[in-house]
Design a protein around this motif. Structure first.
Motif, PDB file in Angstrom:
ATOM      1  N   THR A 100       0.832  -1.207   0.000  1.00  0.00           N
ATOM      2  CA  THR A 100       0.000   0.000   0.000  1.00  0.00           C
ATOM      3  C   THR A 100       0.869   1.261   0.000  1.00  0.00           C
ATOM      4  OG1 THR A 100      -1.800  -1.119   1.160  1.00  0.00           O
ATOM      5  CG2 THR A 100      -1.764   1.288   1.258  1.00  0.00           C
ATOM      6  N   MET A 101       1.894   1.278   0.851  1.00  0.00           N
ATOM      7  CA  MET A 101       2.743   2.464   0.966  1.00  0.00           C
ATOM      8  C   MET A 101       3.530   2.727  -0.312  1.00  0.00           C
ATOM      9  SD  MET A 101       4.135   2.128   4.893  1.00  0.00           S
ATOM     10  CE  MET A 101       4.703   3.809   4.985  1.00  0.00           C
ATOM     11  N   LEU A 102       3.999   1.661  -0.956  1.00  0.00           N
ATOM     12  CA  LEU A 102       4.859   1.845  -2.125  1.00  0.00           C
ATOM     13  C   LEU A 102       4.087   2.054  -3.417  1.00  0.00           C
ATOM     14  CD1 LEU A 102       7.666  -0.721  -1.241  1.00  0.00           C
ATOM     15  CD2 LEU A 102       7.741   1.767  -1.088  1.00  0.00           C
ATOM     16  N   GLN A 103       2.761   2.165  -3.318  1.00  0.00           N
ATOM     17  CA  GLN A 103       1.984   2.555  -4.489  1.00  0.00           C
ATOM     18  C   GLN A 103       2.269   4.006  -4.878  1.00  0.00           C
ATOM     19  OE1 GLN A 103      -2.054   1.697  -3.399  1.00  0.00           O
ATOM     20  NE2 GLN A 103      -1.895  -0.488  -3.900  1.00  0.00           N
ATOM     21  N   ASP A 104       2.747   4.776  -3.914  1.00  0.00           N
ATOM     22  CA  ASP A 104       3.126   6.172  -4.171  1.00  0.00           C
ATOM     23  C   ASP A 104       4.520   6.188  -4.801  1.00  0.00           C
ATOM     24  OD1 ASP A 104       3.766   8.829  -4.191  1.00  0.00           O
ATOM     25  OD2 ASP A 104       3.573   9.129  -2.025  1.00  0.00           O
ATOM     26  N   GLU A 105       4.583   6.486  -6.092  1.00  0.00           N
ATOM     27  CA  GLU A 105       5.859   6.439  -6.804  1.00  0.00           C
ATOM     28  C   GLU A 105       6.828   7.535  -6.363  1.00  0.00           C
ATOM     29  OE1 GLU A 105       5.103   6.419 -10.969  1.00  0.00           O
ATOM     30  OE2 GLU A 105       4.156   4.426 -10.944  1.00  0.00           O
ATOM     31  N   THR A 106       6.315   8.535  -5.645  1.00  0.00           N
ATOM     32  CA  THR A 106       7.185   9.599  -5.145  1.00  0.00           C
ATOM     33  C   THR A 106       7.639   9.335  -3.703  1.00  0.00           C
ATOM     34  OG1 THR A 106       5.354  10.946  -4.285  1.00  0.00           O
ATOM     35  CG2 THR A 106       5.975  11.255  -6.600  1.00  0.00           C
ATOM     36  N   SER A 107       7.299   8.176  -3.164  1.00  0.00           N
ATOM     37  CA  SER A 107       7.615   7.859  -1.775  1.00  0.00           C
ATOM     38  C   SER A 107       9.115   7.974  -1.494  1.00  0.00           C
ATOM     39  CB  SER A 107       7.146   6.439  -1.445  1.00  0.00           C
ATOM     40  OG  SER A 107       7.623   6.036  -0.175  1.00  0.00           O
ATOM     41  N   ALA A 108       9.434   8.617  -0.386  1.00  0.00           N
ATOM     42  CA  ALA A 108      10.841   8.736   0.019  1.00  0.00           C
ATOM     43  C   ALA A 108      11.417   7.378   0.406  1.00  0.00           C
ATOM     44  CB  ALA A 108      10.963   9.702   1.199  1.00  0.00           C
ATOM     45  N   TYR A 109      10.549   6.398   0.645  1.00  0.00           N
ATOM     46  CA  TYR A 109      11.056   5.083   1.018  1.00  0.00           C
ATOM     47  C   TYR A 109      11.780   4.402  -0.137  1.00  0.00           C
ATOM     48  CZ  TYR A 109       8.329   5.830   5.216  1.00  0.00           C
ATOM     49  OH  TYR A 109       7.831   6.359   6.381  1.00  0.00           O
ATOM     50  N   TYR A 110      11.482   4.800  -1.377  1.00  0.00           N
ATOM     51  CA  TYR A 110      12.280   4.309  -2.503  1.00  0.00           C
ATOM     52  C   TYR A 110      13.704   4.839  -2.399  1.00  0.00           C
ATOM     53  CZ  TYR A 110       8.218   2.382  -4.972  1.00  0.00           C
ATOM     54  OH  TYR A 110       7.130   1.639  -5.338  1.00  0.00           O
ATOM     55  N   ARG A 111      13.826   6.115  -2.008  1.00  0.00           N
ATOM     56  CA  ARG A 111      15.173   6.680  -1.801  1.00  0.00           C
ATOM     57  C   ARG A 111      15.883   5.956  -0.680  1.00  0.00           C
ATOM     58  NH1 ARG A 111      12.648  11.726  -1.373  1.00  0.00           N
ATOM     59  NH2 ARG A 111      13.664  12.123   0.642  1.00  0.00           N
ATOM     60  N   LEU A 112      15.142   5.648   0.400  1.00  0.00           N
ATOM     61  CA  LEU A 112      15.728   4.940   1.541  1.00  0.00           C
ATOM     62  C   LEU A 112      16.251   3.577   1.108  1.00  0.00           C
ATOM     63  CD1 LEU A 112      16.287   4.492   4.563  1.00  0.00           C
ATOM     64  CD2 LEU A 112      13.904   3.749   4.800  1.00  0.00           C
ATOM     65  N   VAL A 113      15.449   2.842   0.348  1.00  0.00           N
ATOM     66  CA  VAL A 113      15.864   1.514  -0.121  1.00  0.00           C
ATOM     67  C   VAL A 113      17.108   1.627  -0.997  1.00  0.00           C
ATOM     68  CG1 VAL A 113      15.226  -0.434  -1.589  1.00  0.00           C
ATOM     69  CG2 VAL A 113      13.579   0.470   0.062  1.00  0.00           C
ATOM     70  N   THR A 114      17.087   2.558  -1.938  1.00  0.00           N
ATOM     71  CA  THR A 114      18.228   2.717  -2.850  1.00  0.00           C
ATOM     72  C   THR A 114      19.499   3.069  -2.093  1.00  0.00           C
ATOM     73  OG1 THR A 114      16.744   3.472  -4.616  1.00  0.00           O
ATOM     74  CG2 THR A 114      19.089   3.966  -4.863  1.00  0.00           C
ATOM     75  N   ASP A 115      19.378   4.018  -1.172  1.00  0.00           N
ATOM     76  CA  ASP A 115      20.543   4.431  -0.395  1.00  0.00           C
ATOM     77  C   ASP A 115      21.066   3.288   0.468  1.00  0.00           C
ATOM     78  OD1 ASP A 115      22.247   6.789   0.681  1.00  0.00           O
ATOM     79  OD2 ASP A 115      21.438   5.864   2.497  1.00  0.00           O
ATOM     80  N   THR A 116      20.147   2.546   1.088  1.00  0.00           N
ATOM     81  CA  THR A 116      20.546   1.440   1.962  1.00  0.00           C
ATOM     82  C   THR A 116      21.243   0.338   1.165  1.00  0.00           C
ATOM     83  OG1 THR A 116      18.701   1.901   3.461  1.00  0.00           O
ATOM     84  CG2 THR A 116      19.711  -0.275   3.613  1.00  0.00           C
ATOM     85  N   ILE A 117      20.686  -0.010   0.021  1.00  0.00           N
ATOM     86  CA  ILE A 117      21.253  -1.071  -0.806  1.00  0.00           C
ATOM     87  C   ILE A 117      22.693  -0.764  -1.202  1.00  0.00           C
ATOM     88  CG2 ILE A 117      21.134  -2.137  -3.101  1.00  0.00           C
ATOM     89  CD1 ILE A 117      19.238  -3.301  -1.028  1.00  0.00           C
ATOM     90  N   HIS A 118      22.967   0.488  -1.515  1.00  0.00           N
ATOM     91  CA  HIS A 118      24.295   0.848  -1.999  1.00  0.00           C
ATOM     92  C   HIS A 118      25.281   1.170  -0.878  1.00  0.00           C
ATOM     93  CE1 HIS A 118      22.044   1.476  -5.820  1.00  0.00           C
ATOM     94  NE2 HIS A 118      23.177   1.048  -6.339  1.00  0.00           N
ATOM     95  N   ASN A 119      24.794   1.288   0.344  1.00  0.00           N
ATOM     96  CA  ASN A 119      25.695   1.698   1.428  1.00  0.00           C
ATOM     97  C   ASN A 119      25.668   0.782   2.647  1.00  0.00           C
ATOM     98  OD1 ASN A 119      26.810   4.505   0.567  1.00  0.00           O
ATOM     99  ND2 ASN A 119      24.628   4.610   0.079  1.00  0.00           N
ATOM    100  N   VAL A 120      25.046  -0.388   2.511  1.00  0.00           N
ATOM    101  CA  VAL A 120      25.023  -1.377   3.584  1.00  0.00           C
ATOM    102  C   VAL A 120      25.437  -2.724   3.012  1.00  0.00           C
ATOM    103  CG1 VAL A 120      23.534  -2.654   5.188  1.00  0.00           C
ATOM    104  CG2 VAL A 120      23.274  -0.187   4.954  1.00  0.00           C
ATOM    105  N   ASN A 121      26.233  -3.460   3.755  1.00  0.00           N
ATOM    106  CA  ASN A 121      26.596  -4.817   3.360  1.00  0.00           C
ATOM    107  C   ASN A 121      25.327  -5.655   3.206  1.00  0.00           C
ATOM    108  OD1 ASN A 121      27.099  -7.753   4.200  1.00  0.00           O
ATOM    109  ND2 ASN A 121      29.176  -7.043   3.776  1.00  0.00           N
ATOM    110  N   ASN A 122      25.104  -6.186   1.999  1.00  0.00           N
ATOM    111  CA  ASN A 122      23.845  -6.878   1.721  1.00  0.00           C
ATOM    112  C   ASN A 122      23.678  -8.147   2.551  1.00  0.00           C
ATOM    113  OD1 ASN A 122      23.096  -6.117  -1.793  1.00  0.00           O
ATOM    114  ND2 ASN A 122      23.270  -4.809   0.006  1.00  0.00           N
TER     115      ASN A 122
END
Length: 334
Positions: A50-72
């Motif tokens: 439900t939350m990620l239906q908003d394509e402008t959601s800042a949580y997409y930025r959070l996911v992208t930033d986390t993926i590139h800066n945290v050991n997977n």
């Protein structure tokens, strides 16, 4: 959905997110929604969808930033410990034990560590964690000024998740490599917008690709400062995955209610790339998904209960003198 399947989906999603984060996270959530098994999995994936239906959601930025800066590998292990080991598998143990023993069991506990006498009580803490796991508790929120001493204890329970709440000054070069290897641990750094040490500690963790969050406590006097804007913007600048807000002792019901409404609004608005989280109310909500009745409890450094919900004080029970079954029966008997 069993652990192997979730882990397979998650690890594939984490790999794919490096190239196409938005599409990959949506695919993972859609698969999770389809295969979800149990109360928590269904609630989690449906809410995320439900939350990620908003394509402008800042949580997409959070996911992208986390993926590139945290050991997977670290990120995957910690998510699995929460999503499956704690909130799915262990949750079944909680429900079965509650039905059999006729008392409520919290899904997680708060514990202030006795840093001064830690060496003497080290075995007692180990026994407390083992007793908690037997009841179905696999998530621990530990407040400490010596996080380095707790890492060997965390390594004894690799299927558990440990949030280590600590001051920024405790994040030193000597502990970084140990935290990097402790994939079931997330440091949560005390946040004060007037203290530059928090940003420094977060930068050190980020450089080593260690997942981290920040937390702040509030009193009746400063509860009004927390809004749908503050402190999320400042926490986002420190790249904190979660921003956890916790009331101090003796906060009024009005203050905690107003703060929780601000947290929920900030989370719903999805304007900042950090997850606003109420350390009490959101944990109670999580518990209500797992059990029929929610409960929450915490212990101070002397072993006395300091956080109560649906219970009354019992001065004759103590974490170091009574096992958790006795304590939960005293506070949360049905």
């Amino acid at each position: 959905m069993n652990r192997t399947l979730i882990e397979t989906f998650l690890n594939k999603a984490l790999r794919d997110m490096h190239d196409a984060p938005e599409r990959s996270i949506r695919n993972f959530i859609e698969l999770g929604t389809h295969f979800a098994d149990g109360r928590f999995q269904k609630e989690f994936f449906e809410a995320a969808q439900t939350m990620l239906q908003d394509e402008t959601s800042a949580y997409y930025r959070l996911v992208t930033d986390t993926i590139h800066n945290v050991n997977n590998s670290h990120l995957s292990a910690f998510i699995m410990n929460i999503l499956y080991d704690s909130c799915t598998l262990a949750a079944r143990t909680i429900r079965q034990t509650e039905e059999k023993e006729h008392f409520d069991i919290p899904w997680s506990i708060y514990l202030h560590i006795d840093d001064q006498h830690f060496d003497v009580r080290r075995e007692a803490y180990s026994e407390i964690f083992e007793n908690a796991k037997a009841l179905g508790i696999h998530t621990f929120n530990l407040f400490t000024n010596k996080p380095e001493k707790l890492l060997p204890l965390a390594s004894e329970s690799l299927d558990c998740a440990f949030f280590l709440f600590c001051d920024p000054c405790t994040i030193t070069d000597s502990i970084l490599y140990k935290l990097a290897a402790a994939h079931n641990v997330m440091p949560v750094i005390s946040f004060n917008d007037s203290d530059p040490q928090t940003a420094t500690a977060c930068a050190m963790l980020r450089e080593q690709k260690i997942p981290y969050s920040v937390y702040m406590q509030y009193s009746n006097d400063d509860a009004s400062q927390i809004s749908d804007e503050y402190p999320w913007c400042d926490a986002e600048q420190m790249h904190a995955i979660m921003t956890i807000i916790i009331p101090k002792d003796h906060c009024s019901k009005k203050a905690t209610h107003d703060v929780y409404q601000s947290i929920r609004k900030a989370r719903h608005n999805q304007e900042y790339a950090t997850i606003p989280w109420d350390g009490v109310s959101d944990n109670c909500y999580m518990d209500s998904i797992i059990s029929d009745r929610s409960c929450i409890i915490g212990f101070d450094a002397d072993g006395k209960a300091v956080t109560l919900h649906n219970g009354a004080p019992h001065p004759n029970v103590n974490l170091f003198h009574n096992d958790l079954k006795q304590i939960f029966k005293a506070y949360f008997e049905k």
